[in-house]
Design a protein around this motif. Sequence first.
Motif, PDB file in Angstrom:
ATOM      1  N   ALA A 214       0.839  -1.206   0.000  1.00 28.85           N
ATOM      2  CA  ALA A 214       0.000   0.000   0.000  1.00 28.85           C
ATOM      3  C   ALA A 214       0.871   1.252   0.000  1.00 28.85           C
ATOM      4  CB  ALA A 214      -0.927  -0.007   1.210  1.00 28.85           C
TER       5      ALA A 214
ATOM      6  N   LEU B 177       2.219   1.785  -3.467  1.00 28.07           N
ATOM      7  CA  LEU B 177       1.226   2.398  -4.349  1.00 28.07           C
ATOM      8  C   LEU B 177       1.105   3.900  -4.083  1.00 28.07           C
ATOM      9  CD1 LEU B 177      -1.625  -0.290  -4.328  1.00 28.07           C
ATOM     10  CD2 LEU B 177       0.064   0.141  -6.126  1.00 28.07           C
ATOM     11  N   ASP B 178       1.163   4.283  -2.813  1.00 27.94           N
ATOM     12  CA  ASP B 178       1.152   5.714  -2.482  1.00 27.94           C
ATOM     13  C   ASP B 178       2.321   6.422  -3.144  1.00 27.94           C
ATOM     14  OD1 ASP B 178      -1.104   5.413  -0.895  1.00 27.94           O
ATOM     15  OD2 ASP B 178       0.035   5.199   0.968  1.00 27.94           O
TER      16      ASP B 178
ATOM     17  N   TYR C  43      -0.757   5.645  -7.074  1.00 33.24           N
ATOM     18  CA  TYR C  43      -1.919   4.866  -7.486  1.00 33.24           C
ATOM     19  C   TYR C  43      -2.901   4.814  -6.330  1.00 33.24           C
ATOM     20  CZ  TYR C  43       0.954   3.126 -11.347  1.00 33.24           C
ATOM     21  OH  TYR C  43       1.737   3.027 -12.466  1.00 33.24           O
ATOM     22  N   ALA C  44      -4.148   5.181  -6.601  1.00 34.42           N
ATOM     23  CA  ALA C  44      -5.171   5.140  -5.550  1.00 34.42           C
ATOM     24  C   ALA C  44      -5.797   3.752  -5.449  1.00 34.42           C
ATOM     25  CB  ALA C  44      -6.247   6.180  -5.817  1.00 34.42           C
ATOM     26  N   GLN C  45      -6.224   3.208  -6.580  1.00 37.82           N
ATOM     27  CA  GLN C  45      -6.904   1.911  -6.599  1.00 37.82           C
ATOM     28  C   GLN C  45      -6.382   1.069  -7.752  1.00 37.82           C
ATOM     29  OE1 GLN C  45     -11.163   1.450  -7.803  1.00 37.82           O
ATOM     30  NE2 GLN C  45     -11.495   0.734  -5.705  1.00 37.82           N
TER      31      GLN C  45
ATOM     32  N   TYR D 151      -6.968  -3.756   2.803  1.00 45.77           N
ATOM     33  CA  TYR D 151      -7.115  -2.486   2.079  1.00 45.77           C
ATOM     34  C   TYR D 151      -8.199  -2.622   0.994  1.00 45.77           C
ATOM     35  CZ  TYR D 151      -2.728  -1.608   4.451  1.00 45.77           C
ATOM     36  OH  TYR D 151      -1.766  -1.479   5.427  1.00 45.77           O
TER      37      TYR D 151
ATOM     38  N   GLU E  15     -10.493  -0.729  -0.025  1.00 46.19           N
ATOM     39  CA  GLU E  15     -10.716   0.450  -0.859  1.00 46.19           C
ATOM     40  C   GLU E  15      -9.644   0.606  -1.931  1.00 46.19           C
ATOM     41  OE1 GLU E  15      -7.764   1.568   2.180  1.00 46.19           O
ATOM     42  OE2 GLU E  15      -9.628   0.415   2.201  1.00 46.19           O
ATOM     43  N   ARG E  16      -8.512  -0.070  -1.765  1.00 43.82           N
ATOM     44  CA  ARG E  16      -7.419   0.024  -2.744  1.00 43.82           C
ATOM     45  C   ARG E  16      -7.513  -1.063  -3.805  1.00 43.82           C
ATOM     46  NH1 ARG E  16      -3.163   3.141  -0.447  1.00 43.82           N
ATOM     47  NH2 ARG E  16      -2.557   3.454  -2.614  1.00 43.82           N
ATOM     48  N   CYS E  17      -8.282  -2.116  -3.539  1.00 42.27           N
ATOM     49  CA  CYS E  17      -8.348  -3.288  -4.419  1.00 42.27           C
ATOM     50  C   CYS E  17      -9.741  -3.370  -5.044  1.00 42.27           C
ATOM     51  CB  CYS E  17      -8.032  -4.552  -3.617  1.00 42.27           C
ATOM     52  SG  CYS E  17      -8.144  -6.081  -4.561  1.00 42.27           S
TER      53      CYS E  17
END
Length: 285
Positions: free
Chosen positions: A85, A88-89, A93-95, A115, A117-119
Amino acid sequence: MSQSFVFRTIELDGQVLRTAVRPGKDHMPPLLVFNGIGANLELVFPFVQALDPEMEVIVFDAPGVGGSSTPSTPFRFPGLAKLAARMLDYLDYAQVNVIGVSWGGALAQQFAHDYPERCKKLILAATAAGMVMVPGRPHVLWKMASPRRYLQPSHVVKIAPDIYGGAFRRDPNLARSHAAKVRSSGKVGYYWQLFAGFGWTSFHWLHKIRQPTLILAGDDDPIIPLVNMRMLAWRIPNSQLHVIDDGHLFLVTRADSVAPIIMGFLAEEKHPAVIRPPASAVIKH
């Protein structure tokens, strides 16, 4: 193939991660790949090449693998999910959609759970629910417990038919090609990855995974018997199972056949049901 990727080495809290991104189009969510144990990112390039070129793909070397640094103490799967995560930050990348292969499938389950909300969507390939599983044959698991196949290319060629099954039983050139792409960073990182899954299971919270989930299984997989993938499909509410006529590494050996299944799944959109009155109830003027 590697020229189409943008390689970056990033540092997160003292951990160095080697990443590679194949740029794509904005209209498609990117796909994050969690690779198998000991496997450097180059090993999934044949699979990525078979996917729609407009889809952005993110791959990386896990801690202790390939070009990533080996931590002084091992991560567990929740810590690795948190690190992903953070990555990705860093990469903005948000999702993402997520695919996890073998050991990486366990990490993908953890990421989707921790996570959500990220997937957006989840793909699980040749993986299981951890300690609550039907294990492969003992002699296969014994060979998997050693990092030797990533340290000695000749050893990969020797044992590949036995541990990977499927096409590797019929074509020795596959093992030689696989071995040529291996980039090992030593024994410690491999053992740290083994430790990440020691005592871990997702079985008790799989029913909480709400993402649409595609489960892919090989019917000749000596490492992860097919019954384990059926168990995942039974426990994950919004899931579908596809069985591939091949072994453990079907994402590579059957990339041209598997990629359309994955792209079709990622393109699916759930539409609300349209409820219409029966014809006899329609009032005519």
